[in-house]
Design a protein around this motif. Structure first.
Motif, mmCIF file in Angstrom:
data_model
loop_
_atom_site.group_PDB
_atom_site.id
_atom_site.type_symbol
_atom_site.label_atom_id
_atom_site.label_comp_id
_atom_site.label_asym_id
_atom_site.label_seq_id
_atom_site.Cartn_x
_atom_site.Cartn_y
_atom_site.Cartn_z
ATOM 1 N N GLN A 187 0.843 -1.189 0.000
ATOM 2 C CA GLN A 187 0.000 0.000 0.000
ATOM 3 C C GLN A 187 0.885 1.247 0.000
ATOM 4 O O GLN A 187 0.984 1.957 0.987
ATOM 5 N N SER A 188 1.571 1.474 -1.115
ATOM 6 C CA SER A 188 2.458 2.626 -1.228
ATOM 7 C C SER A 188 1.652 3.855 -1.626
ATOM 8 O O SER A 188 0.930 3.852 -2.623
ATOM 9 N N ALA A 189 1.786 4.938 -0.841
ATOM 10 C CA ALA A 189 1.077 6.183 -1.148
ATOM 11 C C ALA A 189 1.525 6.736 -2.497
ATOM 12 O O ALA A 189 0.724 7.282 -3.260
ATOM 13 N N ASN A 190 2.821 6.570 -2.813
ATOM 14 C CA ASN A 190 3.329 7.052 -4.106
ATOM 15 C C ASN A 190 2.684 6.303 -5.263
ATOM 16 O O ASN A 190 2.314 6.903 -6.279
ATOM 17 N N THR A 191 2.566 4.984 -5.115
ATOM 18 C CA THR A 191 1.981 4.166 -6.183
ATOM 19 C C THR A 191 0.509 4.502 -6.379
ATOM 20 O O THR A 191 0.024 4.590 -7.523
ATOM 21 N N ILE A 192 -0.209 4.706 -5.288
ATOM 22 C CA ILE A 192 -1.630 5.069 -5.388
ATOM 23 C C ILE A 192 -1.780 6.431 -6.066
ATOM 24 O O ILE A 192 -2.648 6.624 -6.926
ATOM 25 N N ALA A 193 -0.928 7.372 -5.676
ATOM 26 C CA ALA A 193 -1.002 8.717 -6.270
ATOM 27 C C ALA A 193 -0.718 8.670 -7.772
ATOM 28 O O ALA A 193 -1.405 9.319 -8.576
ATOM 29 N N MET A 194 0.285 7.888 -8.177
ATOM 30 C CA MET A 194 0.606 7.767 -9.595
ATOM 31 C C MET A 194 -0.541 7.121 -10.363
ATOM 32 O O MET A 194 -0.852 7.504 -11.506
ATOM 33 N N THR A 195 -1.187 6.137 -9.759
ATOM 34 C CA THR A 195 -2.320 5.476 -10.416
ATOM 35 C C THR A 195 -3.466 6.470 -10.626
ATOM 36 O O THR A 195 -4.090 6.506 -11.699
ATOM 37 N N ASN A 196 -3.739 7.292 -9.619
ATOM 38 C CA ASN A 196 -4.780 8.321 -9.763
ATOM 39 C C ASN A 196 -4.426 9.314 -10.859
ATOM 40 O O ASN A 196 -5.293 9.764 -11.617
ATOM 41 N N ASP A 197 -3.134 9.650 -10.974
ATOM 42 C CA ASP A 197 -2.681 10.563 -12.022
ATOM 43 C C ASP A 197 -2.945 9.957 -13.409
ATOM 44 O O ASP A 197 -3.392 10.655 -14.327
ATOM 45 N N CYS A 198 -2.681 8.659 -13.545
ATOM 46 C CA CYS A 198 -2.924 7.982 -14.831
ATOM 47 C C CYS A 198 -4.417 7.883 -15.136
ATOM 48 O O CYS A 198 -4.842 8.042 -16.287
ATOM 49 N N PHE A 199 -5.209 7.615 -14.110
ATOM 50 C CA PHE A 199 -6.671 7.610 -14.276
ATOM 51 C C PHE A 199 -7.138 8.985 -14.765
ATOM 52 O O PHE A 199 -7.982 9.091 -15.659
ATOM 53 N N ALA A 200 -6.591 10.030 -14.137
ATOM 54 C CA ALA A 200 -6.999 11.396 -14.482
ATOM 55 C C ALA A 200 -6.660 11.715 -15.942
ATOM 56 O O ALA A 200 -7.471 12.310 -16.674
ATOM 57 N N ARG A 201 -5.467 11.333 -16.384
ATOM 58 C CA ARG A 201 -5.071 11.561 -17.781
ATOM 59 C C ARG A 201 -6.036 10.870 -18.736
ATOM 60 O O ARG A 201 -6.450 11.444 -19.757
ATOM 61 N N ASN A 202 -6.419 9.636 -18.392
ATOM 62 C CA ASN A 202 -7.348 8.894 -19.259
ATOM 63 C C ASN A 202 -8.698 9.607 -19.361
ATOM 64 O O ASN A 202 -9.286 9.717 -20.445
ATOM 65 N N GLU A 203 -9.194 10.119 -18.219
ATOM 66 C CA GLU A 203 -10.488 10.812 -18.230
ATOM 67 C C GLU A 203 -10.398 12.136 -18.986
ATOM 68 O O GLU A 203 -11.346 12.553 -19.658
#
Length: 946
Positions: free
Chosen positions: A833-849
């Motif tokens: 449960q890495s905060a950095n990994t979660i944040a990066m995943t949200n960033d990628c989700f945001a780019r897709n949207e």
């Protein structure tokens, strides 16, 4: 309220009738009924379940009044007297059951108690049986003269007995016997085990083996109440319990007497029991068999008796025991495991209610995991929490403070984990092993991962019969074998550790354990994977007991342990506080080895992507090394600090720290060609972020030439990858591809998984740029497979981000969402449960949207990514996501908002040293489209005014 009113009315009728009737046996029946219903009224939660019973009680009162009022006991027909006596005996059993529920309520301080519906149904059926008999008896009294019945009274008597016994086939001299117990009301997760045991009973006897409190008795009762078992054995299902008698009290005669009492055989001779059981199909449960297996006298004769009974074709036996040493004739041994996690949660939440949200469920699951999903412990903990009306946070807090006490709520083995464990420890089998057995048990409880079988003689070199002791512990279910280790359930470990600590005056002697593990730490082997928690526990314990003179060896052991974690089992450790104290502690310079220990804590934090913590630890280590004038190690700390700053995107700090390391090395003449090449590699990457691409290429080429000369494959691959990145940013795509291919070829040849994964990702970007999306997708799929095999969660998630970005670029937005969702699956699977990994995943989700045109959702996700930077200190992600928020504002016509976001982005670039044109150097897959040109317009001063 209606049920309460009816209950009160029926109780009043029973009490009034009791005062009217002159016969003592009738008064007793009415008094017992009144007592039962009064208890139900005052304490039972499920009063409504008794509604149908009330009518039968009222009818019974009326019948007794009509048939006994105005008569003496001598005037009542003997059959009716006998029936009343039988009824009173039955009602006494019901009253005892209800009273026990009431006592339990008072003991546990529960709000209410309840009687299970199966018991109530049995109560109702028995009352119906008596009423049917009395209806027949009334007819005899009212309409017949006994002398003219022509012998029918014998048939009536037979019918009465048949009704009382519940079967038309029973004889008048059928013995009194205990009815079988009902199915447990709290029973979860054991259906497959019950089904398998029932199937086995068609061919053989079954032995349920497991530690105390694991649920053996409940399983046996559930088996007895399976439909197929009831159909086959009917009323000849006997439950013989040995849980309320000590092994020292057991003899061959008391064993037989127990069985005779339950079965209803008047003679306690084995021959009489055998003759009775041979008549028809019989199921007999011998519960808590370890009691007579460990009998003070007659255990051999008892074993022979069980063999004799088991040899009867009509008999099937279920044995529940903690002792695996059973007769070979009882061939089907079933090991009863702990509950599975979902069943454990169901059992816990049946008593302690929760709202079911994922966060709450996760907390409960962690608590239950601490209990090793042990059935009795789960039940006790849930009851304690419910009785005290604790919140879940309070329960967690209390569990950490007083584990042993929370598993003790009474004196019996069903109210105390300690009692059930002490029964095993007090067995003669353990006593015969001597004091060594107790010492071994204490050490085994101390080691959370148990004892590897190969290490037995190393850990216990002075105990010759160590293997016999371990076998005895396993046989008595105090321990069990897990792969190649001996271990024990958590509740047993807690009791042994805490209970014996309170009783034993001698300290725990860990000399041999310490010698073994501290010697093992010098070996870089993968043994640490299965024994890391044991070593961690030992080091923490030693630290708590050590004098100042001992700390040097403990610091050295800790350093070696941390390095093995980095190499073989990357995870956080609890030793940081134990060894170093709180994060703001000022170190007293006790010994040189503490500085090495701090350095290794920093390496572990860096490997776990906790870059900010790593920086703080490396800064502390640098200060300690500087104090001892260890210049080489001081320089290494500076280089590590620069590396962490680079990961965080703080380019200026990284460059400044590297320059400081260079100055230090040159000043003390410790700058060798290898160190210089390493520093050039890092400086070259910093120059890319600053937009100084030619200078970056010069530094990287210099480093590459040195590594080429030494044949250092890993560093050649690293330099080639960075050279390719610099050429790519310069627009020299052909040269970049050539470097990527060199890196990939070298990694393939040397089986370097890390460089192989990332070179494939770089080549995939090159293919995508040329429009070869199918080939790019193949390369990323191969990279993901390699990352998964390497068990590196960060790299695995990174390849999913690359795949999702490729899908977004092609307009496959749903597919991209599916890919990104898998990153959370990967994190869950690996417990990461890495905060950095979660944040990066949200960033990628945001780019897709954003690419999909859903600006609202994209804005929310980019804002989440920005907010997370307060926790992660990711100074590369923050300006990138802030810039994206500006582009969204511009697309929505909010020029003022766009200007605000772009201004913030520029300020972040200035603070970190990242060139405004180089926001995507570290993560090129997050680059936005050319049409998102608001940032460019802002930098050129061409952004429209509001």
């Amino acid at each position: 309220e209606n049920t309460l009113a009816v209950l009160s009315g029926v109780i009043a009728v029973l009490d009034t009738t009791k005062d009217l009737v002159p016969i003592d046996i009738a008064k007793g029946v009415l008094s017992t009924l009144s007592s039962i219903l009064t208890t139900v009224k005052n304490t039972m939660q499920n009063k409504d379940d008794f509604v149908e019973v009330l009518g039968r009680c009222r009818k019974m009162s009326s019948f007794i009044e009509r048939t006994t009022c105005g008569k003496s006991e001598g005037d009542i027909d003997p059959t009716l007297v006998r029936a009343l006596s039988e009824l009173n005996s039955f009602l006494a059993g019901i009253e005892n059951t209800v009273k026990k529920k009431e006592q339990r309520k008072l003991h546990y301080r529960l709000i209410s108690a309840s009687v299970d519906r199966e018991s109530i149904a049995n109560f109702k059926e028995q009352l119906d049986s008596f009423l049917q008999m009395w209806d027949l008896e009334l007819a005899v009294h009212a309409d017949m003269i006994l002398s003219k019945v022509d012998g029918k009274i014998d048939k009536v008597s037979m019918g009465v007995e048949q009704i009382l016994r519940g079967t038309v086939e029973m004889k008048l001299d059928e013995p009194d016997r205990e009815p079988p117990p009902g199915r447990p009301s709290m029973f979860f997760g054991r259906d497959n085990l019950v089904r398998d045991a029932v199937e086995s009973l068609s061919r053989q006897h079954v032995v349920l083996v497991g530690p105390g409190g694991i649920g053996k008795t409940c399983i046996a009762k559930a088996i007895m109440n399976e439909d197929s078992i009831i159909a086959k054995f009917q009323g000849r299902r006997f439950f013989v319990s040995f849980d309320n008698i000590d092994a020292s009290q057991i003899t061959f005669d008391t064993f037989n007497q127990r069985i005779a009492d339950v079965v209803g055989v008047k003679s306690a001779r084995l021959g009489a029991i055998r003759a009775y059981l041979a008549d028809k199909s019989v199921l007999i449960v011998l519960d808590n068999a370890e009691t007579f297996q460990d009998a003070a006298s007659g255990s051999d004769r008892i074993a022979e008796a069980i063999d004799e009974l088991g040899a009867l074709p009509s008999v099937r036996i279920i044995l529940t025991t903690r002792n695996r040493r059973v007769s070979t004739n009882l061939s089907r041994i079933v090991d009863v495991p702990a509950l599975n996690p979902s069943a454990a949660r169901e059992a816990f939440t049946k008593i302690y209610r929760i709202d079911g949200s994922p966060a709450i469920v996760a907390i409960v699951d962690d608590l239950l995991k601490d209990l090793d999903f042990h059935a009795l412990s789960i039940n006790l903990l849930a009851h304690v929490a419910t009785e005290n009306q604790w919140t879940l946070d309070r329960l967690k807090s209390e569990w950490k403070k007083q584990q042993t006490d929370l598993l003790e709520v009474g004196g019996g083995k069903l109210q105390s984990v300690s009692v059930t464990i002490e029964l095993s420890l007090a067995s003669s089998s353990i006593k015969q092993l001597g004091n060594d057995a107790r010492d071994v048990m204490r050490i085994a409880a101390f080691l959370p991962q148990g004892i590897n079988e190969e290490n037995l003689e190393h850990l216990f070199p002075t105990i010759r019969n160590i293997r016999s002791i371990m076998d005895a512990f396993c046989r008595l279910s105090l321990m069990y074998r897990k792969t190649e280790a001996y271990t024990m359930l958590s509740p047993i470990r807690i009791h042994i550790s805490n209970g014996h600590r309170a009783r034993d005056t001698l300290p725990l002697d860990l000399t041999h354990v310490r010698n073994h593990y501290y010697a093992q730490l010098k070996d870089d082997g993968a043994w640490i994977i299965t024994e890391d928690a044991n070593v961690e526990r030992l080091i923490a314990y030693d630290c708590s007991q050590a004098t100042a003179e001992d700390m040097a060896s403990i610091h050295q052991a800790c350093s070696q342990f941390l390095w093995l974690l980095v190499l073989h089992k990357l995870r956080p450790t609890s030793l940081r506080t134990a060894i170093l104290g709180e994060p703001d502690r000022t170190f007293h310079l006790v010994d040189r080895k503490v500085s090495v220990c701090v350095f290794h804590f920093g390496r572990l934090a860096a490997a776990l992507s906790d870059y900010r913590e790593a920086i703080n630890l490396f800064i502390t280590a640098k200060r300690l090394f500087a104090h001892y004038q260890e210049h080489e190690n001081t320089a290494r700390c500076l280089e590590r600090i620069a590396e962490q700053y680079s990961f965080l995107g703080h380019v200026s700090a990284a460059e400044q720290t590297l320059q400081e390391a260079l100055i230090l090395r040159r000043g003390y003449h410790i700058l060798n060609p290898y160190d210089e090449a390493q520093i050039n590699l890092r400086l070259g990457e910093a120059m890319m972020y600053k937009g100084q691409l030619q200078e970056a290429l010069t530094l990287l080429t210099s480093a590459r030439e040195y590594f080429d000369s030494t044949g250092d494959a890993s560093n050649i691959a690293c330099a080639a990858g960075r050279q390719g990145k610099a050429e790519w940013l310069s627009g020299n795509y052909a040269a970049a591809r050539q470097h990527f291919e060199t890196r990939c070829s070298l990694a393939t040849r040397t089986n370097d998984n890390f460089h192989h994964v990332w070179s494939l990702a770089q080549l995939a970007r090159a293919e995508a740029r040329d429009g070869n999306y199918i080939e790019a997708d193949k390369l990323l799929a191969e990279a993901f497979t390699l990352a998964s095999k390497g068990n590196d969660v960060d790299d695995t998630c990174a390849m999913l981000w690359e795949q999702a970005a490729l899908a977004s670029d092609q307009g496959h937005f749903d597919y991209a969402r599916d890919i990104l969702t898998r990153t959370f699956v990967e994190m869950t699977t690996h417990g990461w449960q890495s905060a950095n990994t979660i944040a990066m995943t949200n960033d990628c989700f945001a780019r897709n949207e954003l690419f999909a045109g859903d600006y609202k959702k994209a804005r929310e996700l980019f804002a989440m990514a920005v907010d997370s930077c307060d926790e992660t200190f990711d100074l590369e992600l923050q300006p990138r996501s802030t810039r994206a928020l500006g582009e969204i504002a511009l697309l929505e016509g909010d020029i003022v908002g766009a200007r605000k976001w772009f201004t913030n982005t520029k300020s972040l670039c200035d603070d970190t040293g990242i060139h405004p044109d180089c926001l995507y150097v570290g993560n090129p897959h997050t680059r936005l489209k050319e049409e998102h040109n608001g940032w460019k317009l802002f930098l050129e001063g061409c952004l429209p005014s509001a």
